[in-house]
Structures are given as C-alpha cells and as structure tokens.
Design an enzyme around this catalytic site. Structure first.
Site, short mmCIF file in Angstrom:
data_model
loop_
_atom_site.label_atom_id
_atom_site.label_comp_id
_atom_site.label_asym_id
_atom_site.label_seq_id
_atom_site.Cartn_x
_atom_site.Cartn_y
_atom_site.Cartn_z
N LYS A 162 13.23 46.77 10.72
CA LYS A 162 11.92 46.12 10.61
C LYS A 162 10.84 47.00 11.25
CE LYS A 162 13.98 41.46 10.65
NZ LYS A 162 14.10 40.19 11.42
N TYR A 186 12.28 36.42 2.08
CA TYR A 186 12.52 35.33 3.04
C TYR A 186 12.24 33.95 2.42
CZ TYR A 186 13.36 38.39 7.09
OH TYR A 186 13.90 39.28 7.99
N PHE A 223 7.58 29.19 11.49
CA PHE A 223 7.31 30.59 11.85
C PHE A 223 7.18 31.50 10.63
CE2 PHE A 223 11.94 29.88 12.08
CZ PHE A 223 12.40 30.86 11.20
N ARG A 260 26.57 42.08 10.28
CA ARG A 260 25.95 41.02 11.08
C ARG A 260 26.40 41.10 12.53
NH1 ARG A 260 21.82 37.55 9.20
NH2 ARG A 260 22.70 35.86 10.45
N THR A 267 20.64 36.23 15.72
CA THR A 267 19.23 36.19 15.30
C THR A 267 18.31 36.27 16.52
OG1 THR A 267 19.82 34.85 13.39
CG2 THR A 267 17.50 34.80 14.08
N ARG A 319 20.65 44.29 18.38
CA ARG A 319 19.62 43.43 18.98
C ARG A 319 19.86 43.25 20.48
NH1 ARG A 319 19.90 39.20 13.94
NH2 ARG A 319 18.24 40.08 12.66
N ASN A 324 12.95 41.23 16.47
CA ASN A 324 14.40 41.50 16.62
C ASN A 324 14.88 42.71 15.82
OD1 ASN A 324 14.33 40.30 14.14
ND2 ASN A 324 15.80 38.68 14.59
N HIS A 358 17.42 43.63 10.10
CA HIS A 358 17.86 42.57 9.19
C HIS A 358 19.21 42.94 8.60
CE1 HIS A 358 17.97 39.76 5.82
NE2 HIS A 358 18.42 40.79 5.11
N GLU A 399 19.76 40.55 -2.35
CA GLU A 399 18.80 41.38 -1.61
C GLU A 399 18.84 42.83 -2.08
OE1 GLU A 399 18.93 38.59 2.42
OE2 GLU A 399 19.83 40.58 2.51
#
Ligand code: GDP
Ligand code: MG
Length: 153
Positions: free
Chosen positions: A12, A52, A60, A88, A94, A105, A115, A118, A129
């Site tokens: 990100k 998203y 948010f 993951r 998250t 993270r 964070n 993704h 995706e």
C-alpha cells in the site's frame, strides 16, 4: 497442481513511502514463492472502490479509499503451495496491534489504517483480484530452477 496456487499481494502507499518494498518482496522470494506479476501503479479511486467493494458499507470505507489513492501501490502476484493462506500468515492480522512479530504487519506497522500491505483472503478472491489488477499478458508463466529444492514433487 497445488503448488500453482496464486495470490494477489499489494504494498500500500504507506509501505511504498516508507521504503519497505524491497523487504516485503524479499520475504516472499526467500520463503520460496514465485513472482508471476509485478508493477507500480496508481489505479485511482474507482478501481480501489471496486477492489474493496465488499467493505463499501463500513464506516471507514472513505478513509480506506483515501489512503489507497494517496500514493503509488506495488501490485504483485505470487505463486506456490497454499500461496493465499500462507501469504495472509506472512502479512499478519488486519490490525497490526494483533500481528505477531515476524509477520510483515507485526514488524513494520502499528495502526489498522496504515497496515502497509494487502493479501487475498481466499482462492476465489485471489482469482477475482488478479483479474481486476492485471491483464492476462502481465502474468508471466515461468519455471523456477529452484522448484525441486523447494517442493519434494
Ligand atoms: P485485510 O484483508 O486484512 O486487509 O482486512 P479487511 O479486508 O477486513 O480490510 C481491508 C483494509 O481496510 C485493511 O487492511 C485496513 O487497511 C482497512 N481497515 C479494516 N478495518 C479497519 C478499521 O476498523 N479502521 C480503519 N481505519 N481501517 C480499517
Ligand atoms: Mg481483505
């Protein structure tokens, strides 16, 4: 073949600004996953709202999209056995506050709204995706010379 599973991983804008691109790529490479696509991009608000879409009702959501359009993103596809689930785990939870040290993270971030990375949460969403972020001709099929040193078959 199970070792052909693919996942969509993105760094990100905060991860890019903080100079963590090389470190994050290195973790996937060193684990033994194979990179099949990589680009730096800034695909814009409409694309990120689509990415998203499942979260569009969350309070948010606007902050999330603002965050994601605030700078460039590194979009990647990594391939390997259980790439989605393992990816993951490598990212962590998250919320970075719940992410163990040793995860991306958990090592590099503090707040959920920053964070840094993704990762797809299922094989189905990975396929969705990957198709959203990449054209077919951007995915490179290649054989790793290390394959038999990483997999027993
Ligand atoms: P992920 O799959 O682990 O990235 O988590 P989700 O799909 O549930 O959420 C997508 C992204 O939205 C997260 O990575 C965070 O950047 C952001 N996010 C999730 N929950 C919150 C929250 O409670 N507050 C804020 N500010 N951002 C959130
Ligand atoms: Mg998610």
């Amino acid at each position: 073949m199970a070792s052909r599973e693919r996942t969509f991983i993105a760094i990100k804008p905060d991860g890019v600004q903080r100079g963590l691109v090389g470190k994050i790529i290195q973790r996937f490479e060193e684990r033994g996953f194979k990179m099949v696509a990589l680009k730096i991009c800034a695909p814009g608000r409409a694309h990120l709202e689509k990415h998203y879409a499942d979260l569009s009702k969350k309070p948010f959501f606007k902050d999330l999209v603002d965050y994601m359009v605030s700078g460039p993103i590194i979009a990647m596809v990594w391939e390997g056995l259980n790439a989605v689930k393992c990816g993951r785990m490598m990212l962590g939870e998250t919320n970075p506050q719940a992410s163990l040290p040793g995860s991306i993270r958990g090592d590099f971030s503090i707040q959920v709204g920053r964070n840094i990375c993704h990762g797809s949460d299922s094989v189905e969403s990975a396929n969705h995706e990957i198709a959203l972020w990449f054209n077919k001709n951007e995915l490179v099929n290649w054989e790793s010379a290390m394959y038999t040193w990483i997999y027993e078959v």
